[in-house]
Design an enzyme around this catalytic site. Structure first.
Site, PDB file in Angstrom:
ATOM      1  N   MET A  28      72.250   5.820  12.931  1.00 27.69           N
ATOM      2  CA  MET A  28      72.238   7.275  13.147  1.00 27.69           C
ATOM      3  C   MET A  28      73.159   7.936  12.116  1.00 27.69           C
ATOM      4  O   MET A  28      73.643   9.049  12.341  1.00 27.69           O
ATOM      5  CB  MET A  28      72.674   7.597  14.574  1.00 27.69           C
ATOM      6  CG  MET A  28      71.683   7.026  15.604  1.00 27.69           C
ATOM      7  SD  MET A  28      71.687   7.908  17.173  1.00 27.69           S
ATOM      8  CE  MET A  28      73.353   7.655  17.687  1.00 27.69           C
ATOM      9  N   HIS A  35      78.399  -0.606   9.609  1.00 28.99           N
ATOM     10  CA  HIS A  35      77.007  -0.469   9.148  1.00 28.99           C
ATOM     11  C   HIS A  35      76.801  -1.229   7.844  1.00 28.99           C
ATOM     12  O   HIS A  35      75.781  -1.879   7.640  1.00 28.99           O
ATOM     13  CB  HIS A  35      76.657   1.004   8.878  1.00 28.99           C
ATOM     14  CG  HIS A  35      76.660   1.872  10.097  1.00 28.99           C
ATOM     15  ND1 HIS A  35      77.560   2.889  10.294  1.00 28.99           N
ATOM     16  CD2 HIS A  35      75.845   1.886  11.174  1.00 28.99           C
ATOM     17  CE1 HIS A  35      77.302   3.500  11.435  1.00 28.99           C
ATOM     18  NE2 HIS A  35      76.277   2.905  11.999  1.00 28.99           N
ATOM     19  N   LYS A 149      78.639  -4.562  18.725  1.00 24.69           N
ATOM     20  CA  LYS A 149      79.464  -3.617  19.491  1.00 24.69           C
ATOM     21  C   LYS A 149      78.626  -2.983  20.596  1.00 24.69           C
ATOM     22  O   LYS A 149      79.074  -2.818  21.707  1.00 24.69           O
ATOM     23  CB  LYS A 149      80.044  -2.524  18.591  1.00 24.69           C
ATOM     24  CG  LYS A 149      80.933  -1.573  19.386  1.00 24.69           C
ATOM     25  CD  LYS A 149      81.629  -0.575  18.516  1.00 24.69           C
ATOM     26  CE  LYS A 149      80.715   0.535  18.096  1.00 24.69           C
ATOM     27  NZ  LYS A 149      80.338   1.438  19.191  1.00 24.69           N
ATOM     28  N   GLN A 153      72.773  -2.599  24.229  1.00 27.07           N
ATOM     29  CA  GLN A 153      71.650  -2.144  23.395  1.00 27.07           C
ATOM     30  C   GLN A 153      70.967  -3.350  22.736  1.00 27.07           C
ATOM     31  O   GLN A 153      69.740  -3.432  22.670  1.00 27.07           O
ATOM     32  CB  GLN A 153      72.157  -1.175  22.331  1.00 27.07           C
ATOM     33  CG  GLN A 153      71.133  -0.872  21.257  1.00 27.07           C
ATOM     34  CD  GLN A 153      71.573   0.229  20.316  1.00 27.07           C
ATOM     35  OE1 GLN A 153      71.509   1.385  20.674  1.00 27.07           O
ATOM     36  NE2 GLN A 153      72.014  -0.115  19.111  1.00 27.07           N
TER      37      GLN A 153
HETATM   38  O1  PAF Z   1      72.913   1.954  17.446  1.00 23.86           O
HETATM   39  C1  PAF Z   1      72.491   3.027  16.980  1.00 23.86           C
HETATM   40  O2  PAF Z   1      73.050   3.600  16.048  1.00 23.86           O
HETATM   41  C2  PAF Z   1      71.264   3.670  17.604  1.00 23.86           C
HETATM   42  O3  PAF Z   1      71.248   3.496  18.981  1.00 23.86           O
HETATM   43  C3  PAF Z   1      69.947   3.200  16.986  1.00 23.86           C
HETATM   44  C4  PAF Z   1      69.700   1.718  17.237  1.00 23.86           C
HETATM   45  C5  PAF Z   1      69.959   3.471  15.502  1.00 23.86           C
HETATM   46  C6  PAF Z   1      68.769   3.972  17.601  1.00 23.86           C
HETATM   47  O4  PAF Z   1      68.896   5.347  17.397  1.00 23.86           O
END
Ligand code: PAF
Length: 285
Positions: A28, A35, A149, A153
């Site tokens: 995002m 990242h 982290k 998810q």
């Molecule tokens: O982890 C994230 O930054 C978000 O949840 C993702 C996987 C990009 C989905 O919008």
């Protein structure tokens, strides 16, 4: 590196570059070293890499959080240009490109979404599944890289891929931390100075909690974490749970823990207005 904004441009890019099925890093934006570690892994292991930057409105259960989410596209593109190769690409679509009409799909992840983030952020994982499935459909990656982290998810996305995208390999990557142990997050830049200065305490508390497993019951460990976090001015614990890695089943007593399985202690808290999460492996010795 190319910067593409529509599904059509992605298709065209695959056509002209001959390569397709990249290693994919969905983000995002507001990129940090965490990242970049995912991007580096995608670049190292795949002949083509793709990074998406899209602040997905459907996964924000708190509208204020969506408004305040940092957006730093220019800086993100500059940083990515230092890591991506000629044929790699960034996919930075508009909201209309991803959601030309409202996405009414409902995903059911059963027990995986009933605990922790799922319980505290209603609709969050449905929004994550909506956007990740749309991105998978557009990018058609061979593998996708996610940070550990966002522990729950990752479990949800593994389940989504198992059901709907069996050919995409989901790769979980280690948490990258600041020098004081704070897990890197796009939200960290919103921390007030006095909260940032104390935020290393979160990981120190997790380390201490994980070590307690040999001598203390789960409830005692939870009380320790609650007291230690709530003692920090401006910090408020939302939850600390010890869960089994695959099923995310909550561990209520040490007797339920099997030496064959892996367990993680997962924390969510507010530091002022900023919501942070982190986790640590909890090993029975
Ligand atoms: O982890 C994230 O930054 C978000 O949840 C993702 C996987 C990009 C989905 O919008």
């Amino acid at each position: 590196m190319k910067v593409l904004t529509t599904a059509k441009e992605v298709k065209e890019h695959y056509r002209v570059s001959v390569l397709r099925s990249p290693g994919f890093v969905p983000t995002m934006g507001a990129l940090h070293e965490g990242h970049i570690s995912l991007v580096e892994q995608a670049v190292k292991s795949c002949r083509m890499a793709a990074v998406s930057i899209f602040v997905n409105p459907t996964q924000f259960n708190d509208p204020d959080d969506l408004v305040k989410y940092p957006r730093t596209l220019d800086a993100d593109l500059k940083l990515l240009s230092e890591h991506l190769r000629k044929n790699d690409f960034v996919f930075a679509p508009s909201v209309e490109e991803i959601y030309p009409e409202p996405d009414t799909r409902r995903f059911d992840f059963g027990e995986l979404e009933k605990v922790m983030e799922g319980a505290h952020r209603p609709g969050h994982f449905n929004g994550v599944a909506q956007v990740v499935s749309k991105l998978f459909d557009i990018i058609r990656p061979s593998s996708a890289f996610f940070g550990q982290k966002d522990f729950q998810q990752l479990a949800i996305i593994r389940e989504l891929a198992r059901r709907n995208y069996p050919r995409i390999e989901i790769i979980g990557c280690p948490i990258v931390r600041e020098n004081d142990g704070l897990a890197m997050s796009s939200r960290n830049r919103r921390l007030l100075t006095q909260h940032r200065e104390r935020a290393g305490e979160i990981f120190r508390t997790l380390i201490a909690a994980a070590a307690m497993i040999t001598d203390y019951e789960i409830q005692e460990i939870k009380e320790f974490v609650t007291d230690r976090i709530n003692m920090i001015p401006g910090f408020r614990l939302e939850y600390f749970e010890i869960v089994e890695k695959e099923s995310l089943a909550l561990v209520r007593s040490r007797i339920e823990m099997s030496p064959e399985r892996e367990y993680y202690g997962c924390i969510a808290l507010r530091a002022g207005e900023v919501r942070l999460i982190d986790n640590i492996e909890v090993r029975l010795r």
